[in-house]
Design an enzyme around this catalytic site. Sequence first.
Site, PDB file in Angstrom:
ATOM      1  N   SER A 268       0.852  -1.180   0.000  1.00 20.80           N
ATOM      2  CA  SER A 268       0.000   0.000   0.000  1.00 20.80           C
ATOM      3  C   SER A 268       0.890   1.233   0.000  1.00 20.80           C
ATOM      4  O   SER A 268       2.067   1.170   0.400  1.00 20.80           O
ATOM      5  CB  SER A 268      -0.883  -0.007   1.260  1.00 20.80           C
ATOM      6  OG  SER A 268      -1.480   1.244   1.486  1.00 20.80           O
TER       7      SER A 268
ATOM      8  N   TYR B  15      -2.403  -0.883  11.129  1.00 15.35           N
ATOM      9  CA  TYR B  15      -2.269  -1.297   9.734  1.00 15.35           C
ATOM     10  C   TYR B  15      -1.028  -0.670   9.097  1.00 15.35           C
ATOM     11  O   TYR B  15      -0.254  -1.352   8.415  1.00 15.35           O
ATOM     12  CB  TYR B  15      -3.528  -0.903   8.969  1.00 15.35           C
ATOM     13  CG  TYR B  15      -3.509  -1.236   7.494  1.00 15.35           C
ATOM     14  CD1 TYR B  15      -3.816  -2.519   7.050  1.00 15.35           C
ATOM     15  CD2 TYR B  15      -3.189  -0.273   6.548  1.00 15.35           C
ATOM     16  CE1 TYR B  15      -3.806  -2.835   5.708  1.00 15.35           C
ATOM     17  CE2 TYR B  15      -3.174  -0.575   5.194  1.00 15.35           C
ATOM     18  CZ  TYR B  15      -3.490  -1.846   4.780  1.00 15.35           C
ATOM     19  OH  TYR B  15      -3.472  -2.156   3.445  1.00 15.35           O
TER      20      TYR B  15
ATOM     21  N   LYS C   1       2.232  -2.607   7.455  1.00 14.76           N
ATOM     22  CA  LYS C   1       2.642  -2.439   6.062  1.00 14.76           C
ATOM     23  C   LYS C   1       4.086  -1.935   5.970  1.00 14.76           C
ATOM     24  O   LYS C   1       4.844  -2.345   5.081  1.00 14.76           O
ATOM     25  CB  LYS C   1       1.695  -1.471   5.339  1.00 14.76           C
ATOM     26  CG  LYS C   1       0.328  -2.063   5.029  1.00 14.76           C
ATOM     27  CD  LYS C   1       0.419  -3.272   4.114  1.00 14.76           C
ATOM     28  CE  LYS C   1      -0.945  -3.817   3.737  1.00 14.76           C
ATOM     29  NZ  LYS C   1      -0.864  -5.016   2.883  1.00 14.76           N
TER      30      LYS C   1
END
Length: 347
Positions: A149, A162, A166
């Site tokens: 991402s 999150y 990542k």
Amino acid sequence: MARPWEVTLSGRRRAVVVTGASGGVGRATAVAFAARGDRVALLARGREGLAAAADEVQRAGGEALVVSVDMADAKAVDDAAQRVADAFGRIDVWVNNAFAGIYAPFTEITPDEFRRVTEVTYLGYVFGTRAALHHMLPRDRGTIVQVGSALAYRGIPLQSAYCGAKHAIQGFNESLRCELLREGSRVRTTMVQLPAVNTPQFDWVLNRLPGRARPVAPVYQPEVAARAIVHAAGHGRRREYWVGGSTAATLIANAVAPGFLDRYLARTAFEAQQDEDEGEQAGPGNLWTPADGPHGRDFGAHGRFDEESHAGSSQEWVSRNRARMGRALTVGAGVLAARRLTRLARR
């Protein structure tokens, strides 16, 4: 020009594993692999979504194998990989995509919740990669695609767990890539950095915001991400792919002026990640149990943002066709140079 092993992989029915395949990007990716005739193992927890995804894979022309697994359980992931290898004879491509998330300020996330997001979203990739390598390294062939991402480089508020996971995947993947290069291995690992995508996660994610969780615009359809992932699986020598103009803009801006982005996101990102709808913000939640079972429903690949989502991305097309464009520019430059020399010779 693609290497011979890459041409072989892209020219036959591959044995593909997609984690988080019951919905969203994973679902769209599984169908995209199936459309080229691949055999696809669908890994996820939810049974309703897996069954529906398997039907879609078969209708698209692929062969489906359903494996219910929690990616945070290392032994279960190893067992799932062995089941795929037994059924398909090998594993050519492994796509790490499964994740969990929480929309909340950091101080409102409990230690157990933060740990769970990390175990699924980060360690799930680690366990998946380890399981894939166990089957790929002896054959000295295969590609591991880490679905990342823009948030792997640029953290934003309200998604600390999150974003942290990542970022960890990014560092882990770079370390592994160096080790494989050092060993001269033909097993490849690459990462695909995605923009905001119209998936059902915003209706099932654990949410403690005043409004309903939503992606930060611009939003892209999951098929845009799926095309990039399938392409990356066939061209694993490239270290990274960026999908969407917003991803490219974010990563470049963060490299040039991260402090400015800190202040900009502090002003804008809270409102940009939630709708004004109140009273509907709490979805079924999939942190501890799958959102689609045992009495849930199949959420599919798309979320509720179809009307505003882009079905294509010029930046993603350029990224996939970079080599072709380079050759075209080289030929074009050569033609122009030849014409100029011809004109000079006639003077």
